[in-house]
Design a protein around this motif. Structure first.
Motif, PDB file in Angstrom:
ATOM      1  N   ARG A 236       0.834  -1.208   0.000  1.00  0.00           N
ATOM      2  CA  ARG A 236       0.000   0.000   0.000  1.00  0.00           C
ATOM      3  C   ARG A 236       0.867   1.256   0.000  1.00  0.00           C
ATOM      4  O   ARG A 236       0.596   2.215  -0.724  1.00  0.00           O
ATOM      5  N   GLN A 237       1.913   1.255   0.827  1.00  0.00           N
ATOM      6  CA  GLN A 237       2.793   2.418   0.860  1.00  0.00           C
ATOM      7  C   GLN A 237       3.541   2.561  -0.463  1.00  0.00           C
ATOM      8  O   GLN A 237       3.673   3.680  -0.989  1.00  0.00           O
ATOM      9  N   CYS A 238       3.994   1.449  -1.006  1.00  0.00           N
ATOM     10  CA  CYS A 238       4.717   1.491  -2.273  1.00  0.00           C
ATOM     11  C   CYS A 238       3.825   2.029  -3.387  1.00  0.00           C
ATOM     12  O   CYS A 238       4.221   2.915  -4.144  1.00  0.00           O
ATOM     13  N   ARG A 239       2.612   1.508  -3.494  1.00  0.00           N
ATOM     14  CA  ARG A 239       1.678   1.975  -4.521  1.00  0.00           C
ATOM     15  C   ARG A 239       1.397   3.465  -4.346  1.00  0.00           C
ATOM     16  O   ARG A 239       1.357   4.228  -5.322  1.00  0.00           O
ATOM     17  N   GLY A 240       1.191   3.884  -3.100  1.00  0.00           N
ATOM     18  CA  GLY A 240       0.920   5.295  -2.850  1.00  0.00           C
ATOM     19  C   GLY A 240       2.086   6.184  -3.229  1.00  0.00           C
ATOM     20  O   GLY A 240       1.899   7.282  -3.767  1.00  0.00           O
ATOM     21  N   THR A 241       3.296   5.720  -2.964  1.00  0.00           N
ATOM     22  CA  THR A 241       4.492   6.492  -3.306  1.00  0.00           C
ATOM     23  C   THR A 241       4.614   6.660  -4.819  1.00  0.00           C
ATOM     24  O   THR A 241       4.887   7.754  -5.323  1.00  0.00           O
ATOM     25  N   LEU A 242       4.417   5.573  -5.552  1.00  0.00           N
ATOM     26  CA  LEU A 242       4.516   5.638  -7.011  1.00  0.00           C
ATOM     27  C   LEU A 242       3.428   6.530  -7.589  1.00  0.00           C
ATOM     28  O   LEU A 242       3.676   7.331  -8.504  1.00  0.00           O
ATOM     29  N   LEU A 243       2.230   6.413  -7.040  1.00  0.00           N
ATOM     30  CA  LEU A 243       1.131   7.222  -7.555  1.00  0.00           C
ATOM     31  C   LEU A 243       1.351   8.705  -7.251  1.00  0.00           C
ATOM     32  O   LEU A 243       0.980   9.575  -8.053  1.00  0.00           O
ATOM     33  N   THR A 244       1.971   9.006  -6.120  1.00  0.00           N
ATOM     34  CA  THR A 244       2.257  10.401  -5.777  1.00  0.00           C
ATOM     35  C   THR A 244       3.189  11.037  -6.804  1.00  0.00           C
ATOM     36  O   THR A 244       3.003  12.196  -7.200  1.00  0.00           O
ATOM     37  N   VAL A 245       4.188  10.294  -7.250  1.00  0.00           N
ATOM     38  CA  VAL A 245       5.109  10.817  -8.269  1.00  0.00           C
ATOM     39  C   VAL A 245       4.323  11.209  -9.521  1.00  0.00           C
ATOM     40  O   VAL A 245       4.538  12.277 -10.113  1.00  0.00           O
ATOM     41  N   LEU A 246       3.390  10.368  -9.917  1.00  0.00           N
ATOM     42  CA  LEU A 246       2.610  10.631 -11.133  1.00  0.00           C
ATOM     43  C   LEU A 246       1.623  11.774 -10.936  1.00  0.00           C
ATOM     44  O   LEU A 246       1.378  12.551 -11.859  1.00  0.00           O
ATOM     45  N   ARG A 247       1.057  11.879  -9.748  1.00  0.00           N
ATOM     46  CA  ARG A 247       0.081  12.942  -9.485  1.00  0.00           C
ATOM     47  C   ARG A 247       0.732  14.313  -9.451  1.00  0.00           C
ATOM     48  O   ARG A 247       0.110  15.317  -9.787  1.00  0.00           O
ATOM     49  N   GLU A 248       1.978  14.359  -9.005  1.00  0.00           N
ATOM     50  CA  GLU A 248       2.610  15.651  -8.754  1.00  0.00           C
ATOM     51  C   GLU A 248       3.303  16.244  -9.967  1.00  0.00           C
ATOM     52  O   GLU A 248       3.956  17.283  -9.859  1.00  0.00           O
ATOM     53  N   THR A 249       3.195  15.601 -11.122  1.00  0.00           N
ATOM     54  CA  THR A 249       3.739  16.179 -12.359  1.00  0.00           C
ATOM     55  C   THR A 249       2.702  16.045 -13.462  1.00  0.00           C
ATOM     56  O   THR A 249       2.033  15.018 -13.555  1.00  0.00           O
ATOM     57  N   PRO A 250       2.562  17.070 -14.288  1.00  0.00           N
ATOM     58  CA  PRO A 250       1.590  16.979 -15.389  1.00  0.00           C
ATOM     59  C   PRO A 250       2.089  16.126 -16.545  1.00  0.00           C
ATOM     60  O   PRO A 250       1.310  15.747 -17.418  1.00  0.00           O
ATOM     61  N   ASP A 251       3.376  15.806 -16.540  1.00  0.00           N
ATOM     62  CA  ASP A 251       3.978  15.068 -17.651  1.00  0.00           C
ATOM     63  C   ASP A 251       4.189  13.604 -17.275  1.00  0.00           C
ATOM     64  O   ASP A 251       4.296  13.262 -16.102  1.00  0.00           O
ATOM     65  N   PRO A 252       4.283  12.729 -18.255  1.00  0.00           N
ATOM     66  CA  PRO A 252       4.628  11.329 -17.976  1.00  0.00           C
ATOM     67  C   PRO A 252       5.973  11.234 -17.281  1.00  0.00           C
ATOM     68  O   PRO A 252       6.827  12.116 -17.417  1.00  0.00           O
ATOM     69  N   VAL A 253       6.174  10.164 -16.537  1.00  0.00           N
ATOM     70  CA  VAL A 253       7.430   9.977 -15.807  1.00  0.00           C
ATOM     71  C   VAL A 253       8.108   8.708 -16.294  1.00  0.00           C
ATOM     72  O   VAL A 253       7.466   7.774 -16.781  1.00  0.00           O
ATOM     73  N   SER A 254       9.390   8.673 -16.153  1.00  0.00           N
ATOM     74  CA  SER A 254      10.161   7.513 -16.602  1.00  0.00           C
ATOM     75  C   SER A 254      10.198   6.449 -15.511  1.00  0.00           C
ATOM     76  O   SER A 254       9.920   6.714 -14.337  1.00  0.00           O
ATOM     77  N   ASP A 255      10.577   5.256 -15.916  1.00  0.00           N
ATOM     78  CA  ASP A 255      10.740   4.186 -14.938  1.00  0.00           C
ATOM     79  C   ASP A 255      11.835   4.547 -13.942  1.00  0.00           C
ATOM     80  O   ASP A 255      11.761   4.197 -12.758  1.00  0.00           O
ATOM     81  N   ALA A 256      12.848   5.270 -14.414  1.00  0.00           N
ATOM     82  CA  ALA A 256      13.931   5.686 -13.511  1.00  0.00           C
ATOM     83  C   ALA A 256      13.405   6.619 -12.430  1.00  0.00           C
ATOM     84  O   ALA A 256      13.835   6.549 -11.266  1.00  0.00           O
ATOM     85  N   ASP A 257      12.455   7.502 -12.791  1.00  0.00           N
ATOM     86  CA  ASP A 257      11.847   8.390 -11.795  1.00  0.00           C
ATOM     87  C   ASP A 257      11.142   7.580 -10.707  1.00  0.00           C
ATOM     88  O   ASP A 257      11.250   7.883  -9.510  1.00  0.00           O
ATOM     89  N   LEU A 258      10.426   6.558 -11.139  1.00  0.00           N
ATOM     90  CA  LEU A 258       9.701   5.720 -10.182  1.00  0.00           C
ATOM     91  C   LEU A 258      10.662   4.877  -9.350  1.00  0.00           C
ATOM     92  O   LEU A 258      10.431   4.650  -8.160  1.00  0.00           O
ATOM     93  N   ARG A 259      11.751   4.463  -9.956  1.00  0.00           N
ATOM     94  CA  ARG A 259      12.744   3.676  -9.222  1.00  0.00           C
ATOM     95  C   ARG A 259      13.400   4.513  -8.136  1.00  0.00           C
ATOM     96  O   ARG A 259      13.654   4.024  -7.026  1.00  0.00           O
ATOM     97  N   ARG A 260      13.635   5.781  -8.423  1.00  0.00           N
ATOM     98  CA  ARG A 260      14.233   6.666  -7.406  1.00  0.00           C
ATOM     99  C   ARG A 260      13.253   6.928  -6.260  1.00  0.00           C
ATOM    100  O   ARG A 260      13.670   7.171  -5.126  1.00  0.00           O
TER     101      ARG A 260
END
Length: 296
Positions: A236-260
């Motif tokens: 749940r925490q992992c999913r929330g963290t990944l989703l936060t990255v996507l919510r906080e930018t209007p542009d698509p994100v790379s897998d590297a962004d999610l890995r960081r």
């Protein structure tokens, strides 16, 4: 012979009219749509977190048609940190169905509400009662706990809704529609504010003098374990963290962004990312990046 005691609802309703919280979805002018949005948001989420998001949502999307017209990504982004973001998608899907199949009006019967995406027995009953004033049986965790103690004489109900819960709740609903509407919200409020799970304030309870659990000496719970909801390090925490990255930018994100963003466990990150895609919360793009969903 002594007179029969008053039904529980008489004292609980009187308590609620003095002590119930003033919440916007409880006002007489709240629309059925406003009530429905509140019920979806309040599932497993505290009122204090829900109220500001609820206000923002209703300002942006005051009717089902308004919500149905935007993309799934818009609603996931607006859901913010309420948790369980699939609820946002189901709410939008319900709005689409209400707009297309019910003329934009929230259905008035439990049977019709149950045909909507993401609407279960509790939500259907709550909307029919709180929005349309119909007499029905509304059972949530707070109701189950109050009645398990007051009527059943045990500290906590079973971990999941069972026949005893239904029978206790059904037996307590007043015959009058108006009284029933107040009772259904009043007994929930009593459980939320006074008859809490861990530290019940029995001295403040309007029915302490007739509570079967108090009369039995407040015996400890001996039934099946109630599992708590862990957070740190969970999927749940992992999913929330990944989703936060996507919510906080209007542009698509790379897998590297999610890995960081999630460095604890790479296999867990990949598993959670796959589950977000499967749930329709994340959309993989042809160039290998990820975005919030844009489809209908």
């Amino acid at each position: 012979m002594p007179a029969d005691p008053e039904p529980l609802w008489v004292e609980v309703n009187a308590w609620y009219l003095r002590h119930g919280r003033d919440l916007p979805w409880r006002t007489p002018t709240a629309s059925a749509w406003e009530v429905l949005v509140s019920e979806i948001m309040l599932q497993q989420t505290p009122v204090a977190r829900v109220e500001p998001v609820w206000r923002e949502w209703l300002e942006r999307w005051p009717t089902p048609a308004h919500l149905a017209a935007v993309s799934p990504g818009d609603v996931v982004r607006a859901w913010g940190r309420l948790g369980y973001p699939r609820r946002a998608l189901r709410l939008r899907e319900a709005a689409v169905a209400i707009t297309a199949e019910h003329g934009g009006e929230v259905p008035r019967t439990e049977a019709e509400l149950l045909t909507l995406p993401g609407i279960g027995v509790y939500t259907a009953a709550a909307v029919v009662c709180f929005a349309h004033g119909e007499r029905t049986v509304v059972i949530d965790t707070n109701v189950r706990r109050v009645l398990a103690r007051a009527v059943g004489g045990v500290a906590l109900p079973a971990p999941s809704l069972d026949r005893a819960d239904r029978e206790r709740a059904t037996a307590q609903v007043p015959a009058d529609r108006a009284d029933a509407a107040v009772w259904n919200v009043a007994v929930m409020e009593l459980g939320a504010l006074v008859c809490t799970a861990r530290a019940p304030r029995c001295g403040d309870c309007p029915i302490e003098h007739r509570c079967a659990w108090v009369a039995a000496g407040r015996p400890v719970y001996e039934g099946p374990a109630h599992r708590g909801q862990a957070w740190a390090g969970t999927d749940r925490q992992c999913r929330g963290t990944l989703l936060t990255v996507l919510r906080e930018t209007p542009d698509p994100v790379s897998d590297a962004d999610l890995r960081r963003a999630w460095t604890r466990d790479e296999q867990q990150r990949l598993r959670c990312l796959d589950s977000l895609v499967a749930d329709g919360l994340v959309e993989p793009l042809a160039d290998g990046r990820f975005a919030l969903p844009s489809g209908s």
